[in-house]
Scaffold this active site. Structure first.
Site, short mmCIF file in Angstrom:
data_model
loop_
_atom_site.label_atom_id
_atom_site.label_comp_id
_atom_site.label_asym_id
_atom_site.label_seq_id
_atom_site.Cartn_x
_atom_site.Cartn_y
_atom_site.Cartn_z
N TYR A 142 0.87 -1.18 0.00
CA TYR A 142 0.00 0.00 0.00
C TYR A 142 0.90 1.22 0.00
CZ TYR A 142 -3.33 3.52 1.79
OH TYR A 142 -4.10 4.64 1.97
N ASP A 237 9.17 2.88 -1.02
CA ASP A 237 8.17 3.48 -0.12
C ASP A 237 8.57 3.11 1.31
OD1 ASP A 237 4.53 3.49 0.15
OD2 ASP A 237 6.11 4.20 1.49
N LYS A 270 5.31 9.27 8.56
CA LYS A 270 5.16 8.71 9.91
C LYS A 270 6.23 9.23 10.88
CE LYS A 270 2.72 4.72 8.03
NZ LYS A 270 1.37 4.75 8.57
P1 KE4 Z 1 -0.68 8.34 4.75
O1 KE4 Z 1 -1.28 9.05 3.57
O2 KE4 Z 1 -1.69 7.49 5.51
O3 KE4 Z 1 0.10 9.28 5.69
O4 KE4 Z 1 0.44 7.34 4.24
C1 KE4 Z 1 0.09 6.40 3.26
C2 KE4 Z 1 1.06 5.24 3.31
C3 KE4 Z 1 2.03 5.15 2.34
N1 KE4 Z 1 2.93 4.13 2.33
C4 KE4 Z 1 2.92 3.18 3.29
C5 KE4 Z 1 3.93 2.08 3.27
C6 KE4 Z 1 1.94 3.23 4.32
O5 KE4 Z 1 1.93 2.26 5.28
C7 KE4 Z 1 1.00 4.27 4.34
C8 KE4 Z 1 -0.10 4.37 5.39
N2 KE4 Z 1 -0.16 3.27 6.30
C9 KE4 Z 1 -1.46 3.01 6.90
C10 KE4 Z 1 -1.36 1.75 7.75
N3 KE4 Z 1 -1.09 0.60 6.98
C11 KE4 Z 1 -1.93 4.19 7.71
C12 KE4 Z 1 -3.16 3.90 8.55
C13 KE4 Z 1 -4.42 4.38 7.91
O6 KE4 Z 1 -4.58 4.24 6.68
O7 KE4 Z 1 -5.27 4.86 8.67
#
Ligand code: KE4
Length: 430
Positions: A142, A237, A270
């Site tokens: 993701y 990523d 993060k």
């Molecule tokens: P954000 O747009 O949520 O800040 O980041 C997206 C993203 C991009 N790349 C990786 C590897 C990620 O894990 C994420 C976001 N992770 C999720 C949890 N798997 C955030 C939690 C959520 O979606 O509420």
């Protein structure tokens, strides 16, 4: 004091699903989401005053634990000086320098407000730099919710994808190829058929969105080689793994296993925001010079490099860069993994676990899965039982079997031991 049930009912009247991000709704595991009132150190308290040992850590950012005094002090001081200017600040330079110091594959970095924004921008940069449209990602990874990345595998190997979400036009998805993770044969076929049109390969080097699946060294080596042979960029990523699995992120782990290894573009988020809205993407100078206002690839943001968020992120990075920080964090995480492994053996539960630095994962499977298909052979009913058995004992893990877990510097040995004891009882209920 409102109950979680009451708050959830009220929330669902005014917010879709009652949440501002779907995974928080507990739909995968069932039950009522816990509305968090406050957090401190390794703990969160819900609206009913119940305390949880927190292994979500806001999905990765809270590597120091909640409410670190030096972080709060820096945030409060920054807020006093102004919340947002829409103009450059010295602290953005300081944070950029702090990031680049630990990630030598990047000469320059651009700060944005979310991992999605960083991933989306990295993709546009890769396309703008190469002049190509096709991108390649892997099933189970993701990268945020940009249209081009909400795509699932096509019917055959190395075929173009289909949208995973309504509202994503097929015309967008048709430029995205989705392959099985860790599948060298599929990767080589994709490059053989489409190498000349590939802008980039985008990968989670340790896939935290499949709970915890490592790219094998041969697979990662082949990604790098094929990108080089065909003029595509390798986009790491590291939104989840960056400054979490090691100070230098997952790329520093692979650089020890593959001499000279480095990605072309890195996406971060993060931890670098310390819990506030801040993410980034960076690369070699020649790639980053393609970005506006220097080059033709447009990218912008009202709150990019926000002065309060940069204070939070910079203080966080300063604290985790202290000598021994990651050694101690890794030891604590491994202590938890070993304890869970032993508890599962004692209970006769099929269980496998892995961790790197302060990121961990486990599966109710006898062996660690190598790809999404294998991850999804997990017994979701058993996971849901385990999740609630832990939650009822005050241990809060991710409410989905495909999500990773996170240990912070605030988790004590006593917290780890209490978690292992709770797991012993939870395993007995499976
Ligand atoms: P954000 O747009 O949520 O800040 O980041 C997206 C993203 C991009 N790349 C990786 C590897 C990620 O894990 C994420 C976001 N992770 C999720 C949890 N798997 C955030 C939690 C959520 O979606 O509420």
């Amino acid at each position: 004091m409102s109950s979680n049930v009451h708050l959830f009912e009220r929330a669902q009247q005014v917010i879709p699903g009652g949440v501002n991000s779907p995974v928080r709704a507990f739909r995968a595991v069932g039950g009522t989401p816990r509305f968090i009132a406050r957090a401190q150190g390794a703990y969160m308290w819900d609206a009913e005053g119940r305390r949880y040992i927190d292994y979500i850590g806001s999905w990765g950012p809270m590597i120091l634990g909640h409410g670190h005094p030096k972080v709060l002090e820096a945030v409060a001081k920054a807020a006093q000086d102004g919340l947002s200017f829409g103009a450059p600040t010295e602290r953005e330079i300081e944070l950029a320098e702090a990031i680049l110091k630990q990630v030598p594959s990047m000469d320059m970095v651009r700060l944005v407000s979310s991992g999605t924004e960083a991933g989306m921008s990295a993709l546009r940069l890769a396309r703008g730099y190469t002049g190509r449209n096709t991108i390649l990602k892997f099933e189970g990874c993701y990268h945020g919710h940009a249209d081009a990345l909400l795509v699932k595998a096509g019917s055959g190997l190395a075929t173009f994808g289909h949208p995973t979400s309504a509202g994503v036009p097929a015309e967008v998805a048709q430029h995205t190829m989705v392959l099985p993770y860790n599948d060298i044969e599929a990767l080589e076929l994709a490059f053989k058929q489409h190498g000349a049109s590939l802008a980039c390969v985008m990968i989670e080097p340790i896939a935290g969105n499949m709970n915890f699946v490592r790219a094998s060294v041969p697979f990662m080596k082949r990604c790098r080689e094929l990108c080089d042979q065909h003029g595509a960029l390798l986009v790491f990523d590291e939104v989840m793994t960056g400054f979490r699995v090691a100070l230098g992120g997952a790329q520093s782990v692979y650089a020890k296993l593959i001499p000279g290894f480095k990605p072309d573009i890195t996406v971060l988020g993060k931890v670098i925001g310390g819990g506030m809205p801040l993410a980034a993407f960076g690369a070699r100078r020649d790639i980053m010079h393609k970005l506006a206002p220097l080059g033709p690839v447009y990218q912008a943001g009202t709150l990019s490099g926000n002065p309060v968020a940069t204070a939070c992120g910079l203080t966080t990075l300063e604290l985790i860069s202290q000598p021994g920080f990651f050694d101690q964090l890794a030891q604590r995480t491994q202590r938890l993994m070993h304890g869970l492994d032993a508890a599962a053996v004692q209970a006769g539960v099929a269980f496998s676990s892995d961790s790197q630095g302060g990121m961990m994962g486990f599966f109710l499977l006898p062996q660690l899965p190598q790809n999404y298909t294998q991850v999804m052979t997990s017994n979701s009913a058993h996971f849901n039982t385990l999740f609630h058995a832990l939650l009822d004992q005050g241990v809060y893990i991710a409410p989905a079997l495909y999500e990773a877990g996170f240990v912070s510097a605030a988790h004590t040995d006593a917290d780890i031991d209490a978690t292992i004891e709770a797991a012993k009882k939870a395993f007995a209920s499976l």
